[in-house]
Design a protein around this motif. Structure first.
Motif, PDB file in Angstrom:
ATOM      1  N   HIS A 173      68.897  84.681  46.759  1.00 52.30           N
ATOM      2  CA  HIS A 173      70.234  84.384  47.263  1.00 52.30           C
ATOM      3  C   HIS A 173      70.770  85.580  48.050  1.00 52.30           C
ATOM      4  O   HIS A 173      71.286  85.426  49.162  1.00 52.30           O
ATOM      5  CB  HIS A 173      71.168  84.035  46.096  1.00 52.30           C
ATOM      6  CG  HIS A 173      72.553  83.719  46.497  1.00 52.30           C
ATOM      7  ND1 HIS A 173      73.556  84.676  46.485  1.00 52.30           N
ATOM      8  CD2 HIS A 173      73.120  82.575  46.928  1.00 52.30           C
ATOM      9  CE1 HIS A 173      74.680  84.122  46.899  1.00 52.30           C
ATOM     10  NE2 HIS A 173      74.445  82.847  47.168  1.00 52.30           N
ATOM     11  N   GLY A 174      70.627  86.761  47.475  1.00 51.13           N
ATOM     12  CA  GLY A 174      71.141  87.952  48.131  1.00 51.13           C
ATOM     13  C   GLY A 174      70.438  88.273  49.438  1.00 51.13           C
ATOM     14  O   GLY A 174      71.095  88.479  50.470  1.00 51.13           O
ATOM     15  N   GLN A 222      69.038  75.937  39.545  1.00 50.98           N
ATOM     16  CA  GLN A 222      69.688  76.937  40.398  1.00 50.98           C
ATOM     17  C   GLN A 222      68.636  77.638  41.262  1.00 50.98           C
ATOM     18  O   GLN A 222      68.820  77.814  42.463  1.00 50.98           O
ATOM     19  CB  GLN A 222      70.440  77.963  39.552  1.00 50.98           C
ATOM     20  CG  GLN A 222      71.082  79.078  40.356  1.00 50.98           C
ATOM     21  CD  GLN A 222      72.337  78.625  41.058  1.00 50.98           C
ATOM     22  OE1 GLN A 222      73.072  77.816  40.523  1.00 50.98           O
ATOM     23  NE2 GLN A 222      72.579  79.134  42.236  1.00 50.98           N
ATOM     24  N   TYR A 223      67.543  78.047  40.647  1.00 49.46           N
ATOM     25  CA  TYR A 223      66.458  78.712  41.366  1.00 49.46           C
ATOM     26  C   TYR A 223      65.900  77.797  42.460  1.00 49.46           C
ATOM     27  O   TYR A 223      65.736  78.224  43.608  1.00 49.46           O
ATOM     28  CB  TYR A 223      65.362  79.123  40.383  1.00 49.46           C
ATOM     29  CG  TYR A 223      64.181  79.826  41.004  1.00 49.46           C
ATOM     30  CD1 TYR A 223      64.329  81.054  41.643  1.00 49.46           C
ATOM     31  CD2 TYR A 223      62.904  79.280  40.937  1.00 49.46           C
ATOM     32  CE1 TYR A 223      63.244  81.704  42.210  1.00 49.46           C
ATOM     33  CE2 TYR A 223      61.815  79.935  41.493  1.00 49.46           C
ATOM     34  CZ  TYR A 223      61.984  81.139  42.131  1.00 49.46           C
ATOM     35  OH  TYR A 223      60.903  81.791  42.689  1.00 49.46           O
ATOM     36  N   LEU A 224      65.633  76.554  42.120  1.00 49.98           N
ATOM     37  CA  LEU A 224      65.085  75.613  43.105  1.00 49.98           C
ATOM     38  C   LEU A 224      66.059  75.372  44.262  1.00 49.98           C
ATOM     39  O   LEU A 224      65.636  75.279  45.422  1.00 49.98           O
ATOM     40  CB  LEU A 224      64.714  74.294  42.428  1.00 49.98           C
ATOM     41  CG  LEU A 224      63.544  74.375  41.439  1.00 49.98           C
ATOM     42  CD1 LEU A 224      63.397  73.060  40.697  1.00 49.98           C
ATOM     43  CD2 LEU A 224      62.255  74.772  42.143  1.00 49.98           C
ATOM     44  N   ARG A 225      67.349  75.295  43.965  1.00 49.44           N
ATOM     45  CA  ARG A 225      68.357  75.127  45.039  1.00 49.44           C
ATOM     46  C   ARG A 225      68.391  76.339  45.956  1.00 49.44           C
ATOM     47  O   ARG A 225      68.441  76.198  47.181  1.00 49.44           O
ATOM     48  CB  ARG A 225      69.743  74.879  44.450  1.00 49.44           C
ATOM     49  CG  ARG A 225      70.004  73.458  44.008  1.00 49.44           C
ATOM     50  CD  ARG A 225      71.481  73.200  43.716  1.00 49.44           C
ATOM     51  NE  ARG A 225      72.079  74.127  42.777  1.00 49.44           N
ATOM     52  CZ  ARG A 225      72.029  74.013  41.452  1.00 49.44           C
ATOM     53  NH1 ARG A 225      71.401  72.979  40.899  1.00 49.44           N
ATOM     54  NH2 ARG A 225      72.604  74.898  40.667  1.00 49.44           N
ATOM     55  N   VAL A 226      68.361  77.516  45.374  1.00 49.70           N
ATOM     56  CA  VAL A 226      68.364  78.734  46.184  1.00 49.70           C
ATOM     57  C   VAL A 226      67.099  78.792  47.040  1.00 49.70           C
ATOM     58  O   VAL A 226      67.166  79.098  48.236  1.00 49.70           O
ATOM     59  CB  VAL A 226      68.489  79.996  45.303  1.00 49.70           C
ATOM     60  CG1 VAL A 226      68.206  81.261  46.098  1.00 49.70           C
ATOM     61  CG2 VAL A 226      69.873  80.075  44.677  1.00 49.70           C
ATOM     62  N   CYS A 227      65.955  78.484  46.453  1.00 50.66           N
ATOM     63  CA  CYS A 227      64.696  78.494  47.212  1.00 50.66           C
ATOM     64  C   CYS A 227      64.746  77.500  48.367  1.00 50.66           C
ATOM     65  O   CYS A 227      64.289  77.813  49.479  1.00 50.66           O
ATOM     66  CB  CYS A 227      63.510  78.197  46.301  1.00 50.66           C
ATOM     67  SG  CYS A 227      63.139  79.515  45.123  1.00 50.66           S
ATOM     68  N   GLU A 228      65.289  76.329  48.133  1.00 49.46           N
ATOM     69  CA  GLU A 228      65.382  75.320  49.195  1.00 49.46           C
ATOM     70  C   GLU A 228      66.284  75.816  50.320  1.00 49.46           C
ATOM     71  O   GLU A 228      65.946  75.676  51.503  1.00 49.46           O
ATOM     72  CB  GLU A 228      65.897  73.999  48.628  1.00 49.46           C
ATOM     73  CG  GLU A 228      65.798  72.837  49.603  1.00 49.46           C
ATOM     74  CD  GLU A 228      64.374  72.567  50.068  1.00 49.46           C
ATOM     75  OE1 GLU A 228      64.211  72.185  51.249  1.00 49.46           O
ATOM     76  OE2 GLU A 228      63.418  72.743  49.293  1.00 49.46           O
ATOM     77  N   ARG A 229      67.407  76.400  49.975  1.00 46.78           N
ATOM     78  CA  ARG A 229      68.306  76.945  50.997  1.00 46.78           C
ATOM     79  C   ARG A 229      67.630  78.098  51.742  1.00 46.78           C
ATOM     80  O   ARG A 229      67.757  78.218  52.962  1.00 46.78           O
ATOM     81  CB  ARG A 229      69.603  77.420  50.357  1.00 46.78           C
ATOM     82  CG  ARG A 229      70.467  76.278  49.825  1.00 46.78           C
ATOM     83  CD  ARG A 229      71.713  76.792  49.131  1.00 46.78           C
ATOM     84  NE  ARG A 229      72.609  77.434  50.084  1.00 46.78           N
ATOM     85  CZ  ARG A 229      73.560  78.296  49.751  1.00 46.78           C
ATOM     86  NH1 ARG A 229      73.741  78.646  48.483  1.00 46.78           N
ATOM     87  NH2 ARG A 229      74.333  78.833  50.666  1.00 46.78           N
TER      88      ARG A 229
END
Length: 166
Positions: free
Chosen positions: A68-69, A104-111
């Motif tokens: 994310h960062g 949360q991890y999967l959403r961040v990875c997709e973004r």
């Protein structure tokens, strides 16, 4: 209920271009992390595996914050707060289940995938410390960060149930 990884681990190509090599290595490391969780229940995934209290879910949480960062905030310029402040990204709090943290991890990875796909390896951004970094260096950093923490996950997993992996 035991965790089953929602992603398939695909071995990276050996004869590919630079961008594909970086992206495929990152995808392999991301999937490897989630395979380290397979077959364990939420209690085992939360169990501290080091003297500092790091757990398998803590590693997932940390890597979500790291991607994310770097990809979203620094490279992508997304104006949103950090996911967790400071070392809180390694600590699993009450209510932070495997389901919650992995999603949360999967959403961040997709973004992050979308941001990386839209960028060029030579694009340069300025980090909060004032240093410059290009997308290539950021990808390499996240590959090594994820691979390093996969090594930690190996050790933690082995201490939980003896399972070893690659």
């Amino acid at each position: 209920m035991v965790f089953i990884s929602p992603v398939e681990r695909v071995v990276p190509g050996r004869v590919v271009g630079e961008r594909d090599a970086l992206v495929q290595q990152l995808e392999f490391q991301r999937a490897t992390l989630l395979t380290k969780l397979e077959g364990l229940d939420d209690d085992a995934l939360r169990r501290a595996g080091t003297a500092s209290g790091v757990s398998l879910l803590g590693l997932v949480k940390h890597l979500a914050a790291t991607e994310h960062g770097w990809f979203l905030k620094i490279y992508g310029g997304v104006d949103e707060p950090e996911l967790w402040a400071g070392e809180a990204d390694f600590r699993v709090e009450d209510g932070e289940t495997a389901e919650v943290l992995v999603e949360q991890y999967l959403r961040v990875c997709e973004r992050a995938r979308a941001v990386v796909a839209a960028g060029e390896l030579d694009d340069v951004v300025t980090t909060p410390s004032g240093a410059e970094a290009n997308l290539r260096a950021i990808l390499i950093h996240i590959v090594q960060e994820t691979a390093r923490h996969n090594g930690h996950a190996d050790i933690i997993r082995e201490s939980i149930d003896g399972t070893t992996g690659e």
